[in-house]
Scaffold this motif. Structure first.
Motif, short mmCIF file in Angstrom:
data_model
loop_
_atom_site.label_atom_id
_atom_site.label_comp_id
_atom_site.label_asym_id
_atom_site.label_seq_id
_atom_site.Cartn_x
_atom_site.Cartn_y
_atom_site.Cartn_z
N LEU A 216 -15.37 -9.04 12.69
CA LEU A 216 -15.96 -10.29 12.21
C LEU A 216 -15.25 -11.50 12.83
O LEU A 216 -15.88 -12.49 13.19
CB LEU A 216 -15.89 -10.35 10.68
N LYS A 217 -13.94 -11.38 12.98
CA LYS A 217 -13.16 -12.46 13.64
C LYS A 217 -13.65 -12.66 15.07
O LYS A 217 -13.77 -13.78 15.57
CB LYS A 217 -11.68 -12.10 13.65
N LYS A 218 -13.91 -11.53 15.72
CA LYS A 218 -14.39 -11.59 17.11
C LYS A 218 -15.74 -12.32 17.16
O LYS A 218 -15.99 -13.14 18.06
CB LYS A 218 -14.52 -10.17 17.66
N LEU A 219 -16.59 -12.03 16.19
CA LEU A 219 -17.91 -12.66 16.17
C LEU A 219 -17.80 -14.17 15.90
O LEU A 219 -18.55 -14.96 16.47
CB LEU A 219 -18.81 -11.98 15.14
N GLY B 296 -19.02 -17.41 18.48
CA GLY B 296 -19.95 -18.48 18.14
C GLY B 296 -20.79 -18.26 16.90
O GLY B 296 -21.65 -19.08 16.58
N PHE B 297 -20.60 -17.16 16.20
CA PHE B 297 -21.30 -16.99 14.93
C PHE B 297 -20.78 -18.04 13.95
O PHE B 297 -19.56 -18.25 13.86
CB PHE B 297 -21.11 -15.58 14.38
N ASN B 298 -21.70 -18.68 13.24
CA ASN B 298 -21.29 -19.76 12.34
C ASN B 298 -20.69 -19.23 11.04
O ASN B 298 -19.78 -19.82 10.49
CB ASN B 298 -22.51 -20.64 11.99
N ASN B 299 -21.24 -18.10 10.57
CA ASN B 299 -20.76 -17.53 9.30
C ASN B 299 -20.59 -16.02 9.46
O ASN B 299 -21.37 -15.38 10.16
CB ASN B 299 -21.78 -17.75 8.18
N ALA C 82 -11.32 -20.28 16.79
CA ALA C 82 -11.97 -19.75 15.58
C ALA C 82 -10.96 -19.24 14.55
O ALA C 82 -11.36 -18.75 13.49
CB ALA C 82 -12.92 -18.62 15.97
N ALA C 83 -9.68 -19.38 14.87
CA ALA C 83 -8.65 -18.76 14.01
C ALA C 83 -8.70 -19.26 12.57
O ALA C 83 -8.40 -18.51 11.65
CB ALA C 83 -7.28 -19.01 14.61
#
Lengths: 479, 273
Positions: free
Chosen positions: B79-82, B86-89, B206-207
Motif C-alpha cells: 500500500l505504501k508503494k501504491l 500516486g494513489f490518493n488513498n 509519500a512517506a
C-alpha cells in the motif's frame, strides 16, 4: 589488422570448418555485448563494433591454431564460454573481432573421487558437473548465482566465487590444475598437485585473466563430500549493518567457517525478504560439513549472534524457500528481460571488498552519495556475501527507472556514474574495486589506481604473454 | 472520477519447489514462508489504472485513485508503494481469517466498503487470484452493487467525463466497448502486467501519507455470519500432473538437427494427415 574481413573468415574456416564459423548477423549482434549493455540490447540497439565471426573450436589444438592465426594477423579475440559476464568483458570493442566460444568443448574428462578432484573441458556447465557429482555424493562447493548457465572456463577466467565461499573458498581455492592456450599457440598444462613450492604459483597467471592473456581449455577442481543432511540454516533480523559486520567479523576471527555468511541491508532485505524482514537488516548463515563440525559451527554462531540483543531469530523455512530460489537460470533471465522492457526499470550490481575496519564506512558513503547524486533511483542497497579473516565483500545493488533518455544513453546517465562513485570511494578507502565480477571493460579506467605500484607486475604479464595485444582488447587493461 | 482498485496479496507460488506442494490433512498447501506479491491480475489492474490516470493528467481530467485490500499488516508495504506511485488513498480492512475460498465474504466486505466510502465511478480488480482461483469476486461485487461487470479486461481508458473505453477478450475475440460509469472491470490477460516502480524520491514524498486501517466491525461485517453464508467448501485437493514428454535432438549443426526432426518425428506424422 592486415586482413580483409573475407580473408579473415576464410582463414577461420580453414582451421575449424565452415560449420564452426558463424557469421549470422543476429548472432554477431548478440555476441558484441554482455549483460552490461542489456538495456541497449533489449531495445535492439547495438553500439559496439560487430565481430566478424563467432567460432566454436572442438579441442585445444584448434584453439591454438585460431589464436596463432589471430596473433599473426593482429585480430582481436574475445574468449567466452557461458556468456554470463556482467562487466563488459565480452564486448567486442574492435571492428572484426573474433569471438572464441569454448562451449562445445564440454566433456567431463574425469571424476577422481579417490584424489577428490574433477577434470573438465572449459565448456562444461557447472550445473552439469555439479549434478553428476551429487549423484555420486560429492560437490564442487562452488555455487555462484549463475550456476545454471556458467561454464568452467569462464568461471576460472573471471575469478568466480559462489554462495558457499566462506567454507569452500573462491574458484582460485578450488583449481588444482588447468590447461591454457596462449596467443602464440603455446599449449600450457599446469599439473594437478596438492601444493608445490617450485617458484611462483603460475595458476594465478591464468585464473582471473578474463581472456586477456590466454584461453582456458581445461580445468581440474577439488571436490568435496556432499552432506546436505547436516546443513543448519540460521537467519536473523537486526537493526543495522554495523552490527551485522561486527557479527561476521567475530565469527571469522574466532575461526568458524559457515558456508554461507550473508548480511543484507534494509533496502536489499526488503527486496528479497518482504515476507518477514519488516524494514530490518537480515543476517543469514549456514553451517555445513560433517555433522559434528556443522553442529559445533551452528552452536558457536548462535552464541555469537545471541550476544547482540538487537538480533531476532527467523524461522528456518522463511530463509530456506528464498535460498532454494537464489540461482538464476534461463527462465529468470528471460523474465528479467520482459520486466525491464515493460517497466523501464533495470537493476545492476557492483561488488567490492575491504577490511573489517573500513567496510561499513564504504557502505555508508556510497549509499548516501548514490541516493543524493543519481536521478530516478528506485533501490540502492547492498549485502555482504563472502567473508574472510581480514574483511568481507559488499555487493551494491542499484535499480533505477530509465527516464528521458535513449537506450544507448542509459549507461552514461546512470550505470557509469553509480559505478564511479562505488569504485572511487572504495579505492580511496583502501579496498578493492572488484570482488568477483572481474574488471571487464567498465572498470579499466581505475585499474592503475586499484593496483598502485604493483601495476608493473600486471602490465608485464600482458606484455609478455600477449605482445601483439590481440587478447580481449579493453578488458582489464585500458584499450 | 473516483476509481477504486482492489488487490490481493498472495504468496509467490513460483518459489515453491515440487516437494513443497504437499497436500496434508489441513488441505491448503503451506505458503506462509513464501515471499508475498501482488496477485498478477490485480497488478495489471493497478497499472492500467495508473496509465488511465497518466492520460487524464494530459487531458486535465480529475481522477481520484484509491487502492483497497483485505488482510494483515504485511500488505502495508504494498500500500505504501501504491501511495508512492500516486494513489490518493489506500485502505486495508484488517482481517486475519483465511478467506481464500470464500469469495462471497470478500465481495460482501468490498461492497460494504464501497457503499460507506464511495461513491465510486469505477471499480477495477483482477479476474481471479492465484491462491483461491475462484474467479467470482468481481461478478459478486457487481451483483451486490447492481452494477454492470466486464470480465477478461485487457485495457481501459477515459474517453469523456463519464465514458470509459474498455477492451476485453470474450468468445468473439477482442472487443472494445464504451461504458458509462459505474462499472466493475475484471482484468484478465492484459498486455501490460507489471506495475511501475516508484523512485526513492516518490517514496520519500509519500512517506507521510497514512494508510487507512478499517475494521470489519466498522463496515458492519460479521465474519462468522459471512462464513456461514459461504456456498463453497474446500473438500479435497489433488495434484495435477502437468509434466510432458520431451526429447533432445542431438546433432552437430542446426541443419542436421532440423533434418533429424523432420525424418524421425515429422515426416511420418505429416504423411498420415
Amino acid at each position: 589488422m592486415s586482413l580483409k574481413k573475407e580473408q579473415l573468415i576464410e582463414g577461420l574456416v580453414e582451421i575449424l570448418g565452415s560449420e564452426k564459423v558463424i557469421t549470422d548477423p543476429e548472432v554477431l549482434k548478440e555476441s558484441s555485448v554482455d549483460r552490461f549493455r542489456r538495456f541497449e540490447e533489449l531495445h535492439g540497439v547495438y553500439t559496439q563494433p560487430l565481430p566478424a565471426a563467432v567460432v566454436y573450436p572442438q579441442d585445444s589444438s584448434q584453439v591454438a591454431a585460431v589464436l596463432k592465426f589471430a596473433s599473426d594477423k593482429g585480430i582481436n579475440i574475445v574468449p567466452r564460454t557461458g556468456q554470463t559476464a556482467t562487466e563488459g568483458g565480452l564486448e567486442t570493442i574492435v571492428e572484426n573481432s573474433v569471438v572464441l566460444d569454448g562451449s562445445e568443448m564440454n566433456e567431463i574428462i574425469k571424476i577422481d573421487s579417490y584424489n577428490m578432484q574433477a577434470t573438465c573441458q572449459c565448456g562444461t556447465p557447472l550445473q552439469v558437473l555439479e549434478d553428476q557429482l551429487r549423484e555420486q555424493g560429492y560437490t564442487t562447493g562452488h555455487s555462484p548465482q549463475s550456476k545454471p548457465l556458467a561454464q568452467l572456463g569462464g568461471l576460472v577466467a573471471t575469478r568466480s566465487i559462489g554462495q558457499f565461499s566462506t567454507l569452500y573458498g573462491g574458484i582460485e581455492d578450488m583449481v588444482v590444475g588447468l590447461e591454457a592456450v596462449f596467443p602464440n599457440g603455446e599449449i600450457a598444462r599446469i599439473k594437478n598437485v596438492p601444493r608445490r613450492a617450485a617458484g611462483p604459483d603460475i595458476r594465478h597467471v591464468v585464473i582471473g585473466n578474463e581472456g586477456t592473456l590466454c584461453f582456458i581449455t581445461e580445468v581440474t577442481v577439488k571436490i568435496f563430500k556432499f552432506m546436505p543432511e547436516n546443513n543448519i540454516l540460521l537467519g536473523y533480523t537486526l537493526e543495522n549493518m554495523k552490527t551485522g559486520f561486527e557479527i561476521l567479523r567475530q565469527i571469522m576471527a574466532d575461526g568458524y567457517k559457515p558456508s554461507v555468511a550473508r548480511l543484507y541491508d534494509r533496502e536489499d532485505g526488503a527486496y528479497h525478504f518482504s515476507h518477514f524482514a519488516n524494514d530490518k537488516c537480515v543476517l543469514i548463515l549456514m553451517a555445513e560439513g560433517p555433522k559434528k563440525i556443522a553442529e559445533a559451527t551452528a552452536e558457536a554462531i548462535e552464541e555469537i549472534v545471541g550476544a547482540h540483543t538487537e538480533c531476532v531469530k527467523v524461522d528456518t523455512p522463511y530463509i530456506q524457500t528464498w535460498f532454494d530460489n537464489l540461482n538464476w537460470d534461463a527462465t529468470d533471465v528471460a523474465a528479467e528481460r520482459a520486466e525491464i522492457l515493460e517497466t523501464k526499470n533495470i537493476g545492476n550490481t557492483t561488488e567490492i571488498s575491504a577490511d573489517w575496519a573500513t567496510i561499513n564506512k564504504i557502505y555508508e558513503v556510497c549509499i548516501e552519495r548514490i541516493r543524493n547524486e543519481i536521478p530516478d533511483m528506485t533501490l540502492v542497497g547492498g549485502h555482504s556475501s563472502h567473508s574472510y579473516i581480514n574483511g568481507t565483500n559488499l555487493y551494491f545493488v542499484h535499480y533505477y527507472n530509465v527516464v528521458d533518455c535513449k537506450p544507448e544513453e542509459e549507461i552514461l546517465k546512470y550505470h557509469h556514474p553509480i559505478k564511479k562513485i562505488i569504485v572511487e570511494e572504495t579505492i580511496k578507502a583502501g579496498g578493492s574495486m572488484c570482488h568477483h565480477h572481474g574488471v571487464g571493460k567498465h572498470r579499466t579506467p581505475w585499474i592503475k589506481d586499484e593496483y598502485g605500484s604493483s601495476y608493473y607486475i600486471l602490465e608485464t604479464l600482458k606484455n609478455a604473454f600477449d605482445p601483439e595485444g590481440v587478447m580481449n582488447k579493453g578488458t582489464i587493461f585500458p584499450g | 472520477m473516483r476509481i477504486l482498485v482492489l488487490f490481493k496479496i498472495v504468496p509467490d507460488l513460483d518459489l515453491l519447489q515440487d516437494k513443497e506442494w504437499t497436500i496434508k490433512n489441513t488441505l491448503p498447501v503451506e505458503t506462509a514462508y513464501v515471499k508475498k506479491i501482488i496477485n498478477v491480475y490485480d497488478e495489471s489492474a493497478l497499472e492500467l489504472t495508473l496509465k488511465m490516470a497518466d492520460h487524464s493528467i494530459n487531458n486535465k481530467q480529475q481522477i481520484e485513485l484509491s487502492a483497497f485490500t483485505i488482510g494483515e499488516p504485511h500488505a502495508d508495504l504494498f500500500l505504501k508503494k501504491l501511495l508512492a506511485l500516486g494513489f490518493n488513498n489506500t485502505y486495508r480492512v484488517q482481517c486475519s481469517a483465511d478467506l481464500r475460498f470464500n469469495p462471497y465474504a470478500i465481495a460482501y466486505i468490498i461492497t460494504a466498503f464501497a457503499s460507506q466510502y464511495g461513491p465510486y465511478d469505477l471499480i477495477a480488480m483482477g479476474m481471479q487470484s492465484s491462491d483461491g482461483d475462484n474467479a467470482k469476486t468481481a461478478l459478486l461485487v457487481a451483483e451486490m452493487l447492481t452494477w454492470p461487470c466486464i470480465t477478461g479486461v485487457t485495457g481501459f481508458e477515459l474517453r469523456d467525463l463519464d465514458l470509459v473505453a474498455v477492451r476485453n477478450i470474450n468468445d468473439q475475440g477482442l472487443v472494445e466497448q464504451l461504458v458509462h460509469e459505474p462499472a466493475v472491470l475484471a482484468v484478465g490477460n492484459a498486455p501490460c502486467s507489471l506495475l511501475r516502480v516508484p523512485t526513492l524520491r516518490d517514496i520519500k514524498s509519500a512517506a507521510d501519507q497514512e494508510i487507512a486501517i478499517i475494521s470489519l466491525q466498522s463496515l458492519g461485517c460479521d465474519l462468522k455470519k459471512l462464513n456461514r453464508q459461504n456456498d463453497t467448501e474446500l473438500e479435497s485437493l489433488n495434484t495435477v500432473n502437468n509434466t510432458r514428454a520431451g526429447l533432445v535432438i542431438e546433432g552437430t549443426s542446426a541443419e542436421e538437427k532440423a533434418r533429424l526432426l523432420y525424418e524421425k518425428h515429422l515426416k511420418g506424422w505429416l504423411s498420415s494427415r
